[in-house]
Motif scaffolding. Structure first.
Motif, PDB file in Angstrom:
ATOM      1  N   GLY A 115       0.790  -1.221   0.000  1.00 57.44           N
ATOM      2  CA  GLY A 115       0.000   0.000   0.000  1.00 57.44           C
ATOM      3  C   GLY A 115       0.819   1.266   0.000  1.00 57.44           C
ATOM      4  N   THR A 116       2.121   1.174   0.222  1.00 53.68           N
ATOM      5  CA  THR A 116       2.961   2.371   0.174  1.00 53.68           C
ATOM      6  C   THR A 116       3.273   2.789  -1.263  1.00 53.68           C
ATOM      7  OG1 THR A 116       4.910   3.393   1.187  1.00 53.68           O
ATOM      8  CG2 THR A 116       5.243   1.274   0.151  1.00 53.68           C
ATOM      9  N   GLY A 134       2.096   6.292  -2.395  1.00 51.19           N
ATOM     10  CA  GLY A 134       0.800   5.818  -1.946  1.00 51.19           C
ATOM     11  C   GLY A 134      -0.363   6.117  -2.871  1.00 51.19           C
ATOM     12  N   SER A 138      -6.772   6.518  -0.142  1.00 52.16           N
ATOM     13  CA  SER A 138      -6.741   5.515   0.924  1.00 52.16           C
ATOM     14  C   SER A 138      -5.980   6.051   2.124  1.00 52.16           C
ATOM     15  CB  SER A 138      -6.066   4.228   0.417  1.00 52.16           C
ATOM     16  OG  SER A 138      -5.723   3.384   1.499  1.00 52.16           O
ATOM     17  N   SER A 141      -3.044   3.808   2.941  1.00 52.23           N
ATOM     18  CA  SER A 141      -1.932   3.987   2.015  1.00 52.23           C
ATOM     19  C   SER A 141      -1.194   5.295   2.271  1.00 52.23           C
ATOM     20  CB  SER A 141      -2.444   3.944   0.571  1.00 52.23           C
ATOM     21  OG  SER A 141      -1.400   4.083  -0.354  1.00 52.23           O
ATOM     22  N   LYS A 144       0.982   4.754   5.335  1.00 51.61           N
ATOM     23  CA  LYS A 144       2.129   3.893   5.058  1.00 51.61           C
ATOM     24  C   LYS A 144       3.186   4.659   4.271  1.00 51.61           C
ATOM     25  CE  LYS A 144       1.302  -0.189   6.889  1.00 51.61           C
ATOM     26  NZ  LYS A 144       2.194  -0.753   7.937  1.00 51.61           N
ATOM     27  N   SER A 145       2.752   5.468   3.322  1.00 48.97           N
ATOM     28  CA  SER A 145       3.684   6.291   2.553  1.00 48.97           C
ATOM     29  C   SER A 145       4.369   7.316   3.448  1.00 48.97           C
ATOM     30  CB  SER A 145       2.936   7.005   1.419  1.00 48.97           C
ATOM     31  OG  SER A 145       3.772   7.925   0.750  1.00 48.97           O
ATOM     32  N   LEU A 285      -7.613   1.093  -3.037  1.00 52.80           N
ATOM     33  CA  LEU A 285      -6.304   0.486  -2.857  1.00 52.80           C
ATOM     34  C   LEU A 285      -6.197  -0.830  -3.616  1.00 52.80           C
ATOM     35  CD1 LEU A 285      -3.602   0.759  -1.190  1.00 52.80           C
ATOM     36  CD2 LEU A 285      -4.690  -0.714   0.513  1.00 52.80           C
ATOM     37  N   VAL A 289      -3.008  -0.761  -6.434  1.00 53.96           N
ATOM     38  CA  VAL A 289      -1.641  -1.171  -6.114  1.00 53.96           C
ATOM     39  C   VAL A 289      -1.083  -2.089  -7.195  1.00 53.96           C
ATOM     40  CG1 VAL A 289      -1.889  -0.910  -3.632  1.00 53.96           C
ATOM     41  CG2 VAL A 289      -2.478  -3.093  -4.698  1.00 53.96           C
TER      42      VAL A 289
END
Length: 355
Positions: A115-116, A134, A138, A141, A144-145, A285, A289
């Motif tokens: 998800g990054t 990302g 989301s 995401s 995470k980024s 997402l 991705v």
């Protein structure tokens, strides 16, 4: 080695406790420590809320004498309180990083995610050099980024004095023992999770193509990274990537094409109406991705998944059918009655502070 694991009682944490050789000392860092029985007797437990203002000070004490930190802790609910999720995910990562650096920990292993990665190569494979900006729609995401950006800035700022950082970027992680926890985060309390494997049809966009991986294979990669003191990013995914028809085959359901835009609108409306817990960002997402080239993990870690993607999904669904769970707070069994009671007295899982 003495290894501290944040989120050690969750999906991946439980698998890692099973996978770590017995000669390692394990420190579990969670908000709600499990009873020290079964696999959870393996760790020395400490209660730390990574979203709390005292997280850094508490982690400094816990990380004393630790050789490596595996940072798994992350939040998936409440989806309606993204500020809290960011404080936990990004703020918690910052606290873990600062504490590890201040204590002179030798290695930080950060659990990132597919998800990054940025969109732009859906259905195609990318290596670890793909942009980690990302999926903007989301919240998961975005965070995470942001966590990876935080690590980038630390490495640039500190230079040669930076601790070694490994970044694990797995696909969607599944296992039988986590069935109860995963379904509770996604299904309304009034829907028995045992219904999922009995679905006669699967209404999804035929373009679906996602990377899956079993938690045991993620845990195996984590052990290899820690024992080899490896650093840098590592993609992790099983084969083959799962399309809509592949998912339907494992379910034994008939696939029906439902355009992602229409499905997204239905998800959004039902989430806003508080009929279910998953916001549209998770669907965005899944349809954004890329797939992942895992050559680096194979070459540098001698790693290869032992579960295929269909086997991983089948393992989860078997757990769903049999209400599989563990004794840890995030994965323990909850009845429909208990779930409904908490929905009424404490609010929906997508809204309440402590899911």
């Amino acid at each position: 080695m003495r290894i501290a694991i944040t989120g050690a009682s969750g999906n991946v944490g439980t698998a890692l406790l099973r996978a770590l050789p017995a000669d390692h000392d394990v420190v579990g860092v969670v908000r709600r420590p499990p009873a020290p029985q079964g696999i959870y007797a393996r760790a020395e437990w400490h209660s730390v809320d990574l979203s709390d203002s005292e997280a850094l000070a508490n982690l400094r004490r816990v990380f004393d004498g630790v050789d490596a930190v595996v940072h798994l802790a992350w939040g998936f609910q409440p989806t309606r309180d993204t500020r809290y999720l960011t404080r936990l995910g990004v703020g918690g990562t910052s606290a873990v990083l600062q504490a590890a650096h201040a204590n002179g920990v030798g290695q930080l292993v950060h659990m990132s995610s597919v998800g990054t990665y940025a969109a732009g190569s859906y259905g195609a494979r990318v290596d670890e050099s793909w942009p980690t900006t990302g999926i903007p729609t989301s919240a998961y995401s975005r965070d995470k980024s942001a966590a990876e950006t935080l690590l980038d800035e630390y490495e640039k700022r500190v230079g040669d004095e930076a601790i070694a950082i490994a970044r694990m970027r797995p696909g969607f992680i599944l296992q039988r023992a986590a069935a109860g926890g995963l379904m509770r985060y996604g299904l309304p309390g009034y829907v028995p999770m045992q219904m999922i494997p009995k679905l006669p049809v699967l209404p999804l966009d035929s373009r679906l193509c996602i990377p899956l991986i079993h938690a045991n294979d993620v845990a195996d990669a984590l052990v290899r990274v820690v024992e080899r003191r490896a650093s840098g990013p590592f993609n992790l995914a099983s084969e083959p990537p799962m399309g809509r028809d592949d998912v339907a085959k494992v379910l034994g359901a008939k696939p029906i094409h439902l355009p992602a835009k229409l499905l997204g609108a239905l998800v959004d409306v039902s989430w806003r109406a508080r009929l279910q817990h998953i916001d549209r960002g998770w669907l965005d997402l899944a349809f954004s991705v890329p797939l992942m080239d895992c050559s680096r993990a194979r070459q540098e870690l001698d790693w290869a998944p032992s579960w295929s993607a269909p086997e991983a999904l089948a393992d989860l669904l078997d757990g769903v059918s049999h209400d599989a769970h563990t004794d840890s707070p995030p994965l323990r069994q909850r009845s429909i009655v208990d779930s409904l009671r908490r929905d009424v007295t404490q609010g929906l899982i997508s809204s309440r502070r402590l899911p």
